[in-house]
Design an enzyme around this catalytic site. Structure first.
Site, PDB file in Angstrom:
ATOM      1  N   ASP A 268       0.815  -1.218   0.000  1.00 47.94           N
ATOM      2  CA  ASP A 268       0.000   0.000   0.000  1.00 47.94           C
ATOM      3  C   ASP A 268       0.846   1.265   0.000  1.00 47.94           C
ATOM      4  OD1 ASP A 268      -2.471  -1.411   0.174  1.00 47.94           O
ATOM      5  OD2 ASP A 268      -2.037  -1.778   2.291  1.00 47.94           O
ATOM      6  N   LYS A 269       1.952   1.239   0.708  1.00 46.39           N
ATOM      7  CA  LYS A 269       2.801   2.423   0.852  1.00 46.39           C
ATOM      8  C   LYS A 269       4.219   1.992   1.165  1.00 46.39           C
ATOM      9  CE  LYS A 269       3.805   6.292   3.965  1.00 46.39           C
ATOM     10  NZ  LYS A 269       3.440   7.040   5.175  1.00 46.39           N
TER      11      LYS A 269
ATOM     12  N   GLU B 299       8.670  15.245  14.381  1.00 45.09           N
ATOM     13  CA  GLU B 299       7.820  14.094  14.681  1.00 45.09           C
ATOM     14  C   GLU B 299       8.163  13.455  16.018  1.00 45.09           C
ATOM     15  OE1 GLU B 299       5.660  10.451  12.324  1.00 45.09           O
ATOM     16  OE2 GLU B 299       6.921  11.909  11.304  1.00 45.09           O
TER      17      GLU B 299
ATOM     18  N   GLU C  75      -2.017   8.332   2.646  1.00 45.18           N
ATOM     19  CA  GLU C  75      -0.712   8.112   3.270  1.00 45.18           C
ATOM     20  C   GLU C  75      -0.797   8.331   4.780  1.00 45.18           C
ATOM     21  OE1 GLU C  75       3.725  10.173   3.383  1.00 45.18           O
ATOM     22  OE2 GLU C  75       2.361  10.666   1.745  1.00 45.18           O
TER      23      GLU C  75
ATOM     24  N   ARG D  84      15.154  14.995   9.179  1.00 43.15           N
ATOM     25  CA  ARG D  84      15.796  16.298   8.947  1.00 43.15           C
ATOM     26  C   ARG D  84      17.135  16.330   9.670  1.00 43.15           C
ATOM     27  NH1 ARG D  84      11.046  15.446   7.612  1.00 43.15           N
ATOM     28  NH2 ARG D  84       9.455  17.069   7.313  1.00 43.15           N
TER      29      ARG D  84
ATOM     30  N   GLU E 257       9.920  17.139  -3.020  1.00 35.41           N
ATOM     31  CA  GLU E 257       9.663  17.037  -1.581  1.00 35.41           C
ATOM     32  C   GLU E 257      10.930  16.668  -0.826  1.00 35.41           C
ATOM     33  OE1 GLU E 257       7.199  14.108   1.395  1.00 35.41           O
ATOM     34  OE2 GLU E 257       6.151  14.828  -0.397  1.00 35.41           O
TER      35      GLU E 257
ATOM     36  N   LYS F  62      12.862  18.671   2.225  1.00 36.14           N
ATOM     37  CA  LYS F  62      13.181  18.075   3.518  1.00 36.14           C
ATOM     38  C   LYS F  62      14.679  18.118   3.823  1.00 36.14           C
ATOM     39  CE  LYS F  62       9.111  15.132   3.800  1.00 36.14           C
ATOM     40  NZ  LYS F  62       8.561  13.749   3.715  1.00 36.14           N
TER      41      LYS F  62
END
Length: 433
Positions: free
Chosen positions: A193-194, A239, A283, A389, A419, A423
């Site tokens: 799926d991802k 995060e 996502e 990061r 993207e 980042k």
């Protein structure tokens, strides 16, 4: 900094002897108005630690004890070592808050197959601040309790690294785009799926890269992130993988990203499009579900909001969801981090298949990138973010920088390359690039 070890071979090392002697005293908050400015110049980049957000958190320096391990049992071995260390420690703690007394800072390898070791570091001096509280902890192996009178003067400003050159590593941007296309093909074929694919860039400076310079610039430019340094891994992560404090566990899930333009009205429109994007919402849902399912095994109750919010950072915006629960077992913060790792936000869905695809398509060892990074105290309370990061020191003048993107059925390779560039920007900017 950690040295390589054979893949899949558990190699725990570093049980200290004699016992640690720990002293924590309260400080006036005025003495620690700028935590990062207190860091002395290190002989080695790996000898400073940081976990700072909006002026609160910790900084530390020196080393009293270090533990390293690799392989599938690295989390369990690190936790057992810390339990043994804290059980034998001699502690006098005048503050008695989460993060006071004995404290270890950790950075765990992303993969059980990694040639980079996971590490826990116990500094000689830790200075902390939370709200109206501030303190200093000194840790020794002497037979007498330390006085905790370490000088806390503001240090001279660190020197910048001079000119910095950047070069793609492992896969250049065009070849990485091909890997993205291959991943999308496999997703469309129903294989998974991802999957999250990462790339790396080497930054080489004309002078020594002082970690204090990097940390200070990250903290100034990205004050809503956790600015971290552990054993030569430095970065600014948005995060929070898991926070455990007195039985309450929380986790912030980020997945789904759009780059900011710098124009407030345009960015507001972009935030709206991100919140409506079926690709990004899909996502994000995978990532939230993986975290909620993992925490459910350790909690008596759990709260998962129905929809995400848009988190605005200086360079990008993310879809974000805060998951919270009440822990009903004896799990430490590190054990909870292990149960969540790797989440769909850094690996994919289903996890085992996505991890295999990462190993095939990325063509690099992530090391400690995308692994848990943070701290834990003697009670097991702590905070563990995801090492995003960020950059890992390769030498005094060189860092390997990392960035990754979540790939789903609607992903377009050119957009994912853009993207990844966004980042990489925090670390490039911190280095002057």
């Amino acid at each position: 900094m950690s040295s390589p070890s054979p893949a899949d071979a558990p190699t725990p090392r570093g049980v200290p002897h004699p016992a640690l002697v720990v002293r924590t005293i309260a400080l006036p908050t005025a003495r620690v108005a700028d935590l990062l400015s207190l860091l002395p110049e290190p002989e080695d980049a790996g000898d400073v630690v940081s976990w700072v957000r909006k002026g609160e958190g910790f900084v530390g320096w020196g080393r009293v004890a270090t533990f390293t391990a690799s392989g599938p049992e690295r989390f369990e071995q690190a936790q057992e070592w810390w339990r043994q260390v804290t059980a034998e420690a001699i502690v006098r703690d005048d503050v008695d808050e989460p993060g006071t007394g004995p404290i270890a800072f950790g950075s765990m390898a992303y993969s059980r197959r990694s040639g980079t070791e996971s590490v826990l570091v116990v500094p000689e001096v830790v200075v902390g601040r939370r709200g109206d509280l501030a303190w200093v902890t000194t840790i020794t192996t002497d037979a007498t309790v330390p006085a905790a009178d370490e000088p806390l003067d503001r240090q001279p400003a660190p020197q910048g690294p001079g000119a910095v050159e950047f070069a793609d590593l492992d896969l250049a941007a065009d070849r990485w785009a091909e890997a993205v296309d291959e991943a999308v093909s496999r997703i469309n074929a129903g294989d998974l799926d991802k999957v999250v694919l990462a790339r790396s860039v080497r930054a080489t400076a004309t002078r020594r890269i002082d970690p204090r310079w990097v940390l200070a610039r990250l903290a100034y430019d990205y004050d809503t992130t956790w600015v971290f340094a552990v054993d030569g891994l430095v970065g600014a992560t948005p995060e929070m993988l898991v926070r455990l404090e007195r039985g309450l566990v929380t986790s912030r899930v980020l997945a789904g990203t759009i780059r900011r333009t710098g124009d407030d009205s345009h960015d507001l429109a972009l935030a709206g499009s991100l919140a409506r994007s079926s690709k990004d919402l899909e996502e994000h849902e995978y990532a939230v579900r993986s975290v909620a399912d993992a925490l459910a095994a350790h909690t008596s109750s759990i709260n998962v909001p129905d929809s995400p919010f848009v988190l605005h950072l200086n360079n990008v915006m993310h879809l974000a969801t805060d998951v919270a629960g009440v822990v009903d077992d004896d799990s430490t913060s590190l054990a909870l981090a292990a149960s969540l790792h790797p989440s769909a936000a850094v690996c994919g869905t289903p996890t085992l298949l996505a991890d295999d695809v990462i190993g095939e398509l990325e063509q690099m060892d992530r090391g400690r990138y995308a692994g848990p990074v943070g701290w834990m105290d003697a009670s097991g309370d702590g905070e563990w973010g995801i090492a995003l990061r960020c950059g890992a020191y390769e030498s005094a003048r060189s860092l390997r920088l990392y960035a990754g993107c979540g790939i789903v059925a609607g992903s377009v390779a050119a957009d994912e390359v853009a993207e990844s560039v966004a980042k990489l920007l925090p670390m490039r900017t911190a280095l002057g690039g």
